[in-house]
Design a protein around this motif. Structure first.
Motif, PDB file in Angstrom:
ATOM      1  N   PRO A  74       1.692   3.006  -3.184  1.00  0.00           N
ATOM      2  CA  PRO A  74       1.867   2.846  -4.741  1.00  0.00           C
ATOM      3  C   PRO A  74       1.546   4.438  -5.311  1.00  0.00           C
ATOM      4  CG  PRO A  74      -0.297   2.512  -4.555  1.00  0.00           C
ATOM      5  CD  PRO A  74       0.344   2.499  -2.812  1.00  0.00           C
ATOM      6  N   PHE A  87      -5.780   3.075   2.906  1.00  0.00           N
ATOM      7  CA  PHE A  87      -6.399   1.829   3.400  1.00  0.00           C
ATOM      8  C   PHE A  87      -5.384   0.383   3.536  1.00  0.00           C
ATOM      9  CE2 PHE A  87     -10.088   2.874   0.051  1.00  0.00           C
ATOM     10  CZ  PHE A  87     -10.387   4.003   1.284  1.00  0.00           C
ATOM     11  N   ILE A 133      -3.737  -6.123  -0.489  1.00  0.00           N
ATOM     12  CA  ILE A 133      -4.993  -6.010  -0.250  1.00  0.00           C
ATOM     13  C   ILE A 133      -5.889  -6.300  -1.154  1.00  0.00           C
ATOM     14  CG2 ILE A 133      -6.640  -4.589   1.043  1.00  0.00           C
ATOM     15  CD1 ILE A 133      -4.051  -3.368   2.693  1.00  0.00           C
ATOM     16  N   ARG A 134      -5.674  -5.604  -2.598  1.00  0.00           N
ATOM     17  CA  ARG A 134      -6.795  -5.812  -3.747  1.00  0.00           C
ATOM     18  C   ARG A 134      -7.714  -5.427  -3.361  1.00  0.00           C
ATOM     19  NH1 ARG A 134      -4.380  -8.899  -7.902  1.00  0.00           N
ATOM     20  NH2 ARG A 134      -6.514  -9.361  -8.474  1.00  0.00           N
ATOM     21  N   CYS A 135      -8.182  -4.126  -3.009  1.00  0.00           N
ATOM     22  CA  CYS A 135      -9.535  -3.822  -2.755  1.00  0.00           C
ATOM     23  C   CYS A 135     -10.326  -3.228  -3.932  1.00  0.00           C
ATOM     24  CB  CYS A 135      -9.378  -2.634  -1.681  1.00  0.00           C
ATOM     25  SG  CYS A 135      -8.824  -1.114  -2.382  1.00  0.00           S
ATOM     26  N   LYS A 136      -9.773  -3.115  -5.069  1.00  0.00           N
ATOM     27  CA  LYS A 136     -10.482  -2.541  -6.405  1.00  0.00           C
ATOM     28  C   LYS A 136     -11.464  -3.447  -6.805  1.00  0.00           C
ATOM     29  CE  LYS A 136      -8.261   1.549  -6.587  1.00  0.00           C
ATOM     30  NZ  LYS A 136      -9.060   2.562  -6.336  1.00  0.00           N
ATOM     31  N   CYS A 141      -1.189   4.513   1.058  1.00  0.00           N
ATOM     32  CA  CYS A 141      -2.812   4.358   0.769  1.00  0.00           C
ATOM     33  C   CYS A 141      -3.042   4.472   2.090  1.00  0.00           C
ATOM     34  CB  CYS A 141      -3.008   3.264   0.068  1.00  0.00           C
ATOM     35  SG  CYS A 141      -4.790   2.956  -0.109  1.00  0.00           S
ATOM     36  N   ALA A 158       0.743  -1.054   0.151  1.00  0.00           N
ATOM     37  CA  ALA A 158       0.143   0.174  -0.026  1.00  0.00           C
ATOM     38  C   ALA A 158       0.882   1.299   0.097  1.00  0.00           C
ATOM     39  CB  ALA A 158      -0.973   0.051   1.139  1.00  0.00           C
ATOM     40  N   GLY A 205      -5.746  -4.791  -7.489  1.00  0.00           N
ATOM     41  CA  GLY A 205      -5.244  -3.820  -6.502  1.00  0.00           C
ATOM     42  C   GLY A 205      -4.115  -2.900  -7.340  1.00  0.00           C
ATOM     43  N   CYS A 206      -3.122  -2.535  -6.387  1.00  0.00           N
ATOM     44  CA  CYS A 206      -2.280  -1.616  -7.013  1.00  0.00           C
ATOM     45  C   CYS A 206      -0.757  -2.120  -6.715  1.00  0.00           C
ATOM     46  CB  CYS A 206      -2.232  -0.206  -6.195  1.00  0.00           C
ATOM     47  SG  CYS A 206      -3.886   0.714  -6.213  1.00  0.00           S
ATOM     48  N   CYS A 261       0.604  -4.137  -3.730  1.00  0.00           N
ATOM     49  CA  CYS A 261      -0.228  -4.279  -2.547  1.00  0.00           C
ATOM     50  C   CYS A 261      -1.119  -5.485  -2.234  1.00  0.00           C
ATOM     51  CB  CYS A 261      -1.214  -2.952  -2.486  1.00  0.00           C
ATOM     52  SG  CYS A 261      -2.268  -3.116  -1.218  1.00  0.00           S
TER      53      CYS A 261
END
Ligand code: SF4
Length: 634
Positions: free
Chosen positions: A76, A514, A293-296, A512, A74, A287-288, A291
Motif C-alpha cells: 500500500p 512487514f 496482516i493488520r499489524c496496526k 511493506c 502489503a 491494517g492498510c 493487507c
C-alpha cells in the motif's frame, strides 16, 4: 497499454497555481518504477544544488509505484521525497494506509510539486481532475479536525487525505505527513516542506480500477498468502502484538534504549511490553489497503484526566521506546497520549522523543535550567513534562522553538558540550535499535542517504543461524551462510550490501517490509509473481536489484552535490563504548577501526571509491546513469 501504472505524472506549481500532466514512455517506468527512484530522477534533473529546503524551489514529490494499488498483500505504500530540512540531504519517507492506492485510482503515478502559495491551500484530485482550493480556514487545525472539515466540504467520506498538522505549518524540522490520521511519512521533516509551501493537504478520490495484466493470478497469490498469515510465526506475531512485540526481547537482553542512550537497562521494561499494552489499552487492530496482516495497534484511554482518542491509532515499538524508556517513562497510558499529540500535530515520534530525552540530559547535567524550560521540571521520568514539551515543540514556544530545529542544531546553540548528548547521523536522530548487538543496522545507520534509519535493510537477527528465515528463504539472492549479529567482518558487509538494495526495492515499489521475507509471510517468489502479474513485465530479481542499486547511487550523488562526503557516514560515539548497567554491562562496544574498515569495503562493493565513497564513472555507466557522470566530476 500500461498495466499497473497510469502513465500520468501530475506537476503542480503552487506559485502560479498551474498544473499540467506529463506522459513519460514505458522505458521511463521500467527504469525507475516509482517511489524514491522516480523522485530522485526529478530532484537531480530539476532542482539546483544548495536549494534551501524550506524555499519554493524545493520539490515535494509524492510517488507510489507501478504496482501500488494492486489488491495484493502489503503493497500500500508510497514515498514522499524532497530535500530534507532536518538533514540538508535527500529526504525520503514511506507511508502505508490508503492514500497511495487512491492516487493511482484517481489517475496519477506521482505528483511533483514546486513553488509555494501565498495563502494556505489544499489540492483536491478526483478521477483525473485537479483543483487548488483555499485552506485558510484549516490552517492551525489539528489533523482530526482538518480531515473532518475536508470530508464534509467535499461531501465525500471516502476521500483519502494526506496532510500536515500545526507542526508542519510551524516548520518543525522533523514534522511529518499523515494519511487517514495514523499512517505516516514519518522521518526527515517532509511535513515542514509541505508547510513551507502553505500546502495543508492533498485530498484524493479515485473510482477507476487499476488495470492489471493478470488479475486472476494476483488474486490467487493473495489468497495463498492470506491463508498462511496466522500459521507463520512472524506475521502471526505482527497481527497479535504488532511491532511492540520486540520490546520484551530487548528489555530482557538489556538493550532497550533508555535515559537518552546512557543504558540499555530499563528496570520497568515489563510495563512497556506488547503483552502489557494488549492487556491495558488495546482497543483493536487495523491494517492498510488490501493487507491481511493488520499489524496496526489502536489504543484508547478514558480516564478523568487522561483521554486518548483511538482515531489516532496507537504507538509502534519506536514510539513506545523513544517517548518511553528513552525519557525514563514506563507508563503506557502517557506514552499513548504523547503518541496521540504527535499524531495530531504531525511530528515524527522518534525525533520528538530523542530531542526531549536530549533536553532531559542537558537539564540533568545543568546545561539547561528551569528558566530555559519555562518552569518545567524536565527530569527523566516526568510524564507530564513530556506532554508539555510536545505542545511547546509543535507550537515552537520557548525551549520548544530550539528543540524544533532537531537535536543537532539545538546542541550547537546550547553549547557547553551539549553535543556529547546527541545521537544522530547526518543530522537525523537515531531510531531505537542498538547497533552494538546488530552491526549491520549500524552500517545502515552510517550509510543511509537520508540519515539514520532502521528500515534501510532487514536486521541481522534474520540471518544469525542456518534455521533463520533469511538463510532459508533468500537463497535467490545468494544468501546462503549465516553471520553472527555482532560480527562486523567481510561477510557481514557483503550481506548488508545485498539487504540494503533488497529493501530499497521494497521502498521503490511501495512494498511493506512487514509483508514479505525475511520479516514476514510472503516469499520472494510470490512477490516477484505479483509484480509480473500486475505489470505484465517478465521481470526478475536481477532487474529489480539493479533498480534499487540505481536509486542508491542517485541519492549518493544528490548528497555529494549538497556537500556531503564520506566523513558524514558516521556512527554515534555511544556505540563505540560498552553497555552500562544491566545484563550487558561492560560488553559489546563496536571497534571503531573495524567499523571504518567495514565502511571502506562497502564502498568498494558498491563500485565507489574506497576512500571517498564516490560512485565511479564505470558504476554509473553500468547502471544507466551516465547522465550523472558530469555531476560527479563537478
Ligand atoms: S503489514 Fe501492517 S503496516 Fe504493513 S501493509 Fe500490512 S497492515 Fe500495513
Amino acid at each position: 497499454m500500461p498495466y499497473g501504472y497510469t502513465g500520468n505524472i501530475l506537476h503542480v506549481d503552487l506559485s502560479s497555481k498551474k498544473h499540467w500532466i506529463e506522459n513519460p514512455p514505458e522505458n521511463f517506468y521500467r527504469t525507475y518504477w516509482g517511489g524514491r527512484a522516480l523522485a530522485l530522477y526529478y530532484m537531480l534533473k530539476k532542482m539546483k544544488p544548495h536549494t534551501d529546503p524550506l524555499s519554493p524551489n524545493n520539490l515535494l514529490i509524492f510517488a507510489p509505484s507501478v504496482i501500488t494499488g494492486a489488491p495484493a498483500p502489503a503493497i500500500p505504500r508510497y514515498t514522499v521525497c524532497a530535500k530534507s530540512p532536518l538533514t540538508g540531504a535527500q529526504g525520503e519517507a514511506e507511508a502505508g494506509g490508503w492514500w497511495g492506492p487512491e492516487l493511482k485510482k484517481a489517475g496519477f503515478d506521482a505528483i511533483i510539486i514546486k513553488g509555494s502559495s501565498s495563502t494556505p491551500v489544499y489540492l483536491y484530485i478526483e478521477d483525473g481532475k485537479v483543483e487548488i482550493k483555499g485552506a485558510t480556514h484549516l490552517w492551525g487545525k489539528d489533523t482530526g479536525e482538518t480531515q473532518k472539515i475536508i470530508k464534509n466540504e467535499l461531501a465525500d467520506d471516502k476521500v483519502r487525505i494526506a496532510q500536515i498538522g500545526p507542526a508542519g505549518e510551524n516548520l518543525v524540522r522533523f514534522a511529518n505527513i499523515v494519511n487517514e490520521l495514523k499512517h505516516f511519512n514519518g522521518r526527515n521533516g517532509l511535513g515542514a516542506v509541505m508547510g513551507s509551501k502553505k500546502l495543508k493537504a492533498i485530498a484524493v478520490r479515485g473510482t477507476k480500477p487499476i488495470e492489471l495484466y493478470n488479475k486472476e493470478r494476483v488474486s490467487q497469490i493473495t489468497k495463498e498468502i492470506t491463508k498462511r498469515v496466522m500459521d507463520n510465526p512472524l506475521s502471526r506475531d505482527l497481527r497479535k502484538l504488532g511491532t511492540p512485540a520486540v520490546v520484551r526481547g530487548f528489555y530482557e537482553a538489556g538493550c532497550l534504549p533508555s535515559y537518552n542512550w546512557t543504558t540499555g537497562y530499563f528496570k520497568e521494561g515489563e510495563n512497556l511490553t506488547a503483552e502489557t499494552l494488549n492487556k491495558t489499552i488495546l482497543k483493536g487492530t487495523k491494517g492498510c489497503y488490501a493487507c491481511p496482516i493488520r499489524c496496526k495497534r489502536v489504543v484508547e484511554v478514558d480516564e478523568p484526566n487522561l483521554k486518548v482518542d483511538p482515531a489516532y491509532g496507537g504507538p509502534e515499538y519506536e514510539t513506545i521506546v523513544s517517548l518511553g524508556s528513552l525519557c525514563g517513562i514506563s507508563d503506557l497510558k502517557y506514552i499513548a497520549k504523547a503518541n496521540e499529540l504527535c499524531n495530531k500535530y504531525t511530528m515524527d515520534t522518534i525525533s520528538t522523543g530523542m530531542v526531549i530525552a536530549f533536553a532531559m540530559q542537558c537539564y540533568q547535567e545543568g546545561l539547561l535550567t528551569k528558566e530555559d524550560t519555562g518552569g518545567i521540571e524536565l527530569t527523566f521520568g516526568n510524564r507530564k513534562a513530556v506532554l508539555k514539551m510536545i505542545e511547546k515543540i509543535a507550537h515552537r514556544e520557548g525551549l520548544g522553538g530550539l528543540l524544533s530545529q532537531g537535536s543537532y542544531l539545538a546542541a550547537q546553540k546550547i553549547g557547553k558540550g551539549a553535543e556529547k548528548f546527541i545521537h544522530q547521523v547526518k543530522g537525523q536522530e537515531i531510531p531505537m535499535h542498538d547497533p552494538r548487538l546488530k552491526t549491520g543496522v549500524g552500517l545502515q545507520y552510517a550509510l543511509s542517504d537520508y540519515g539514520a534509519d532502521h528500515m534501510k535493510a532487514a536486521h541481522d537477527s534474520f540471518f544469525k543461524d542456518k534455521d533463520s528465515v533469511g538463510i532459508k528463504e533468500m537463497k535467490d539472492l545468494c544468501i546462503l551462510e549465516p553471520v553472527s549479529p555482532t560480527d562486523i567482518g567481510e561477510k557481514k558487509v557483503a550481506l548488508f550490501k545485498v539487504l540494503d538494495i533488497y529493501w530499497t526495492v521494497f521502498d521503490i515499489l511501495g512494498v511493506c517490509d512487514f509483508g514479505y521475507v525475511p520479516r514476514s509471510v510472503g516469499t520472494m517468489e510470490e512477490l516477484l509473481e505479483i509484480i509480473r502479474a500486475v505489470t505484465g513485465w517478465r521481470t526478475t530479481w536481477f532487474e529489480l536489484m539493479r533498480v534499487g542499486e540505481r536509486s542508491i547511487n542517485m541519492a549518493r550523488i544528490f548528497n555529494l552535490r549538497e556537500g556531503f562526503t564520506s566523513k558524514d557516514d558516521t556512527l554515534p560515539e555511544v556505540f563505540y563504548h560498552n553497555f552500562q548497567g544491566g545484563p550487558l554491562d561492560g560488553q559489546e562496544a563496536i571497534d571503531k577501526g573495524d567499523f571504518q574498515k567495514a565502511l571502506k569495503l562497502r564502498y568498494q562493493l558498491m563500485g565507489w571509491g574506497p576512500d571517498n565513497g564516490i560512485p565511479t564513472p564505470a558504476k554509473l555507466i553500468d547502471l544507466g546513469l551516465d547522465w550523472l557522470i558530469d555531476e560527479v566530476k563537478r
